[in-house]
Motif scaffolding. Structure first.
Motif, PDB file in Angstrom:
ATOM      1  N   ALA A 162     -26.741   1.649 120.553  1.00 20.01           N
ATOM      2  CA  ALA A 162     -25.573   2.362 121.057  1.00 20.01           C
ATOM      3  C   ALA A 162     -24.322   1.567 120.712  1.00 20.01           C
ATOM      4  O   ALA A 162     -24.349   0.332 120.663  1.00 20.01           O
ATOM      5  CB  ALA A 162     -25.680   2.543 122.567  1.00 20.01           C
ATOM      6  N   VAL A 163     -23.233   2.272 120.488  1.00 24.08           N
ATOM      7  CA  VAL A 163     -21.954   1.613 120.208  1.00 24.08           C
ATOM      8  C   VAL A 163     -21.607   0.644 121.339  1.00 24.08           C
ATOM      9  O   VAL A 163     -21.133  -0.464 121.096  1.00 24.08           O
ATOM     10  CB  VAL A 163     -20.837   2.674 119.988  1.00 24.08           C
ATOM     11  CG1 VAL A 163     -19.466   2.035 119.981  1.00 24.08           C
ATOM     12  CG2 VAL A 163     -21.087   3.431 118.690  1.00 24.08           C
ATOM     13  N   SER A 164     -21.873   1.047 122.581  1.00 22.45           N
ATOM     14  CA  SER A 164     -21.562   0.173 123.722  1.00 22.45           C
ATOM     15  C   SER A 164     -22.369  -1.122 123.663  1.00 22.45           C
ATOM     16  O   SER A 164     -21.867  -2.195 124.019  1.00 22.45           O
ATOM     17  CB  SER A 164     -21.826   0.898 125.044  1.00 22.45           C
ATOM     18  OG  SER A 164     -23.187   1.316 125.125  1.00 22.45           O
ATOM     19  N   ALA A 165     -23.620  -1.061 123.191  1.00 19.63           N
ATOM     20  CA  ALA A 165     -24.444  -2.269 123.060  1.00 19.63           C
ATOM     21  C   ALA A 165     -23.866  -3.188 121.983  1.00 19.63           C
ATOM     22  O   ALA A 165     -23.809  -4.407 122.166  1.00 19.63           O
ATOM     23  CB  ALA A 165     -25.883  -1.894 122.723  1.00 19.63           C
ATOM     24  N   ILE A 166     -23.414  -2.599 120.890  1.00 18.14           N
ATOM     25  CA  ILE A 166     -22.829  -3.406 119.815  1.00 18.14           C
ATOM     26  C   ILE A 166     -21.553  -4.082 120.313  1.00 18.14           C
ATOM     27  O   ILE A 166     -21.322  -5.265 120.045  1.00 18.14           O
ATOM     28  CB  ILE A 166     -22.568  -2.543 118.568  1.00 18.14           C
ATOM     29  CG1 ILE A 166     -23.905  -2.000 118.025  1.00 18.14           C
ATOM     30  CG2 ILE A 166     -21.829  -3.343 117.490  1.00 18.14           C
ATOM     31  CD1 ILE A 166     -23.770  -0.921 116.976  1.00 18.14           C
ATOM     32  N   ARG A 167     -20.735  -3.348 121.046  1.00 18.77           N
ATOM     33  CA  ARG A 167     -19.526  -3.958 121.626  1.00 18.77           C
ATOM     34  C   ARG A 167     -19.907  -5.111 122.549  1.00 18.77           C
ATOM     35  O   ARG A 167     -19.270  -6.165 122.535  1.00 18.77           O
ATOM     36  CB  ARG A 167     -18.739  -2.918 122.420  1.00 18.77           C
ATOM     37  CG  ARG A 167     -17.924  -1.998 121.587  1.00 18.77           C
ATOM     38  CD  ARG A 167     -16.989  -1.166 122.485  1.00 18.77           C
ATOM     39  NE  ARG A 167     -16.520  -0.021 121.767  1.00 18.77           N
ATOM     40  CZ  ARG A 167     -16.883   1.240 122.001  1.00 18.77           C
ATOM     41  NH1 ARG A 167     -17.704   1.523 122.982  1.00 18.77           N
ATOM     42  NH2 ARG A 167     -16.410   2.212 121.265  1.00 18.77           N
ATOM     43  N   TYR A 168     -20.932  -4.899 123.364  1.00 21.25           N
ATOM     44  CA  TYR A 168     -21.382  -5.941 124.290  1.00 21.25           C
ATOM     45  C   TYR A 168     -21.820  -7.197 123.525  1.00 21.25           C
ATOM     46  O   TYR A 168     -21.415  -8.305 123.858  1.00 21.25           O
ATOM     47  CB  TYR A 168     -22.533  -5.413 125.160  1.00 21.25           C
ATOM     48  CG  TYR A 168     -23.127  -6.464 126.060  1.00 21.25           C
ATOM     49  CD1 TYR A 168     -22.447  -6.897 127.196  1.00 21.25           C
ATOM     50  CD2 TYR A 168     -24.357  -7.048 125.757  1.00 21.25           C
ATOM     51  CE1 TYR A 168     -22.989  -7.876 128.014  1.00 21.25           C
ATOM     52  CE2 TYR A 168     -24.900  -8.021 126.572  1.00 21.25           C
ATOM     53  CZ  TYR A 168     -24.214  -8.429 127.697  1.00 21.25           C
ATOM     54  OH  TYR A 168     -24.742  -9.401 128.509  1.00 21.25           O
TER      55      TYR A 168
END
Length: 155
Positions: free
Chosen positions: A22-28
Motif C-alpha cells: 500500500a502507498v501508506s506502507a511505503i510512506r511509513y
C-alpha cells in the motif's frame, strides 16, 4: 515532464504497483528510514529502482517474522544511493541465516516436545513430556524454557 534530477525515478504509485505494498506502507517505511525517497520541488516522493528490492526484502522479512528493528539493522548494511550488489545481499543473507537457523531450531524443539502430548491426547501431567515437577525449570529463566532453551538441560 520530470525535472532532470528525477530522471529514472519512480513515483510512489509505481513502487506500490511493483511491490504490492500500500502507498501508506511505503510512506511509513520511508518515514522510518528503511527506504529513502527523493522529493520533487512540490514535495512528491520519488524512488530509485533499487528501493523496489529494499521494500520487497522488508515484505519478505516481515512475513518470516522479523521485526522492523531487525530488518532495519540488516538494511543498514545496504547502500541507500546505489543498487545493492550480489555481495551486499550475500552479507545480509548471512546475518538472516543465523536468525533463521535459531528460529528453525526453536520450532523443531517445539514440534518435538509437543507432538507427544498432542498425539496421545491423554492430557496427563504425570506422563506429559513437558511436565515440570517442582518448577525445576524456573532456575533456568522465565517463560517456556523447554522450548526456548538451546540444550536439553533439565528436560
Amino acid at each position: 515532464m520530470s525535472a532532470p534530477t528525477n530522471k529514472g525515478l519512480l513515483t510512489i504509485g509505481d513502487v506500490a504497483r511493483r511491490t504490492g505494498l500500500a502507498v501508506s506502507a511505503i510512506r511509513y517505511y520511508d518515514d522510518e528510514g528503511l527506504v529513502s525517497a527523493r522529493r520533487t520541488p512540490g514535495g512528491k516522493r520519488m524512488f530509485i529502482r533499487s528501493d523496489i528490492r529494499r521494500l520487497s526484502f522488508i515484505l519478505i522479512a516481515q512475513k518470516m517474522g522479523f521485526s522492523l528493528e531487525e530488518i532495519r539493522t540488516q538494511l543498514k548494511q545496504l547502500p541507500l544511493e546505489r543498487t545493492p550488489t550480489k555481495r551486499d545481499w550475500e552479507k545480509i543473507s548471512r546475518g538472516f541465516r543465523t536468525h533463521l537457523d535459531e528460529r528453525i531450531a526453536m520450532l523443531e524443539r517445539l514440534r518435538d516436545r509437543l507432538d507427544g502430548c498432542i498425539g496421545c491426547g491423554c492430557l496427563s501431567l504425570v506422563a506429559c513430556k513437558l511436565y515440570n515437577p517442582g518448577d525445576r525449570m524456573a532456575e533456568s529463566g522465565t517463560g517456556p524454557r523447554l522450548v526456548v532453551q538451546t540444550s536439553n538441560n533439565g528436560a
